[in-house]
Design an enzyme around this catalytic site. Sequence first.
Site, short mmCIF file in Angstrom:
data_model
loop_
_atom_site.label_atom_id
_atom_site.label_comp_id
_atom_site.label_asym_id
_atom_site.label_seq_id
_atom_site.Cartn_x
_atom_site.Cartn_y
_atom_site.Cartn_z
N HIS A 136 0.85 -1.20 0.00
CA HIS A 136 0.00 0.00 0.00
C HIS A 136 0.89 1.25 0.00
CE1 HIS A 136 -2.81 3.07 1.28
NE2 HIS A 136 -3.76 2.28 0.79
N GLU A 147 -3.86 2.16 -7.46
CA GLU A 147 -4.26 3.29 -6.62
C GLU A 147 -3.34 4.48 -6.89
OE1 GLU A 147 -6.51 2.15 -2.89
OE2 GLU A 147 -4.45 1.66 -2.42
C1 PEP Z 1 -6.61 3.48 0.07
O1 PEP Z 1 -5.77 4.21 0.61
O2 PEP Z 1 -6.43 2.26 -0.10
C2 PEP Z 1 -7.86 4.10 -0.35
C3 PEP Z 1 -8.54 3.53 -1.31
O3 PEP Z 1 -8.20 5.23 0.32
P1 PEP Z 1 -9.35 6.30 0.00
O4 PEP Z 1 -10.54 5.56 -0.58
O5 PEP Z 1 -9.67 6.89 1.33
O6 PEP Z 1 -8.77 7.24 -0.97
#
Ligand code: PEP
Length: 252
Positions: free
Chosen positions: A95, A165
């Site tokens: 992550h 992400e």
């Molecule tokens: C994450 O950090 O894995 C995430 C998806 O956070 P957020 O939805 O709060 O942006």
Amino acid sequence: MIKTKIVIGNWKMNPLTPKEAEKLFSGVAKLVSKIKKIEVVACPPALYIDKLKKISRKISLGAQNMFWEESGAYTGEISGEMLYNLGVKYVILGHSERRALGETNLEVNKKVRAALGVGLIPIFCLGEKERDENHEYLNFIKKQIEEGLVSISKDSISKIIIAYEPVWAISSTLNRKNATPDDSREMIVFIRKILSDKFGKNALDVRIIYGGSVSSKDALGFLQEGGADGLLVGKNSLDAKKFVEIINICEA
Ligand code: PEP
């Protein structure tokens, strides 16, 4: 192979008490009793898992990290085998918030391999910090994939979930920006191409999901135009109602 869509809640370091954790988990469990087509996963802080697993079997449990060694003198660490023995099915690895604390691609790779070795499903996170006009960020992503998946066999690759992400879209990032379904689609196609070059047709079976401030307003866009096989939800997984709205969109 039919890929079951998946919605994963990453609770991060929340909530503060076991009671609140139970309340949140039960709230989601109650509202997802009719979900049939997709898989729902909650990744709470590890110390809540044992209690939560007794509340509902409808929601699978995931951890937010693990160590690559099985056991021994590694103060503060939790091994994959320990998580597996606790009933955990998934583990978030790499992550961006752990990478920001110094976790390297090499370490993520050791964790991915160890997780597969004990029967856990890795949720392998990757994403660029920013986008530049020269598209250097594509090389950054390619490196994360190649180094994170060293020594992963063609047979194992479909067991891994890849979570794209973009760090610049995550809710905890200062001055964050919204990612669009086009941003997601472009990158998911790119990731799938790298996987295909490395793993051949098995790459088609890999679920590539999107995460970064997903809400009920944009969930459908990321799943449809965005080409995502599921969603990783941070902040909005801490509110049972908001999380279930996203789950329902995915189920529909
Ligand atoms: C994450 O950090 O894995 C995430 C998806 O956070 P957020 O939805 O709060 O942006």
